[in-house]
Scaffold this motif. Structure first.
Motif, short mmCIF file in Angstrom:
data_model
loop_
_atom_site.label_atom_id
_atom_site.label_comp_id
_atom_site.label_asym_id
_atom_site.label_seq_id
_atom_site.Cartn_x
_atom_site.Cartn_y
_atom_site.Cartn_z
N LEU A 65 -14.30 26.67 25.07
CA LEU A 65 -14.71 26.87 23.31
C LEU A 65 -13.42 26.48 22.94
CD1 LEU A 65 -16.81 30.09 23.55
CD2 LEU A 65 -17.53 27.46 23.21
N VAL A 72 -19.80 31.84 17.77
CA VAL A 72 -19.44 32.18 19.00
C VAL A 72 -19.88 33.54 19.18
CG1 VAL A 72 -17.67 32.56 20.72
CG2 VAL A 72 -17.62 30.69 19.43
N THR A 132 -22.37 30.15 22.26
CA THR A 132 -22.21 29.52 21.26
C THR A 132 -23.07 29.81 20.28
OG1 THR A 132 -23.14 27.63 21.98
CG2 THR A 132 -20.71 27.77 21.78
#
Length: 173
Positions: A46, A57, A168
């Protein structure tokens, strides 16, 4: 986040190659306990992706999923019965483990069926869930019996992308 499956796979291969290099150079590569390592891997992906939408997230959701995986793997009991060309796995545990079992087995059913030519049926039961795997040959039945419930749960090599989707904020199922 605009991370395609191919991009994620390439990042995974690259990170594995870097880890292998670090390992051969004498640098430590293991981040610790496996759940922590899985989270660390996703955090690295990420942070390395400039398109990460940080508002979506949810690392806690990933952590909760990893706890479910641990509960099922280490605390569940499995009873297996064979009937003709099928095997039924009844997976049970205490209330906390039963909830983990239900989430994991019901979510994994389409992954297992999509990665094989088998018919897979999963249902909630008292204390957990059941999973029936029906096959077309003795050889396939032997494979299912050899793998057992825990081996079957690994089929599909989808877990890394699954973890990234959870982290996510996207539904992996």
């Amino acid at each position: 986040m605009k991370l395609g499956l191919l991009s994620a796979a390439m990042m995974f291969v690259a990170s594995h190659a870097m880890a292998q290099h670090a390992h051969t150079s004498g640098s430590p590569v293991e981040t610790g306990q496996s759940q922590f390592a899985a989270i660390a891997e996703i955090v690295t992906v990420l942070r390395d992706d400039p398109d990460t939408d940080w508002a979506l997230v949810d690392i806690k959701a990933l952590r909760d999923h990893l706890v479910d995986m641990d509960n099922v793997t280490t605390r569940a009991s499995v009873e297996r019965t064979v009937n003709g060309m099928g095997a039924t796995f009844v997976v049970t545990g205490d209330d906390v483990v039963a909830a983990s079992i239900r989430r994991m087995v019901l979510a994994h059913r389409p992954m297992l069926q999509g990665s094989s030519d088998w018919t897979v049926i999963a249902d909630e039961t008292e204390g957990g869930a059941s999973m029936l795997v029906q096959v077309g040959s003795d050889e396939e039945l032997n494979q299912v019996l050899g793998l057992g419930f825990f081996g079957l749960m690994t089929i599909g090599a989808h877990h890394q992308m699954h973890h990234l989707m959870i982290a996510t904020g996207r539904s992996p199922h």
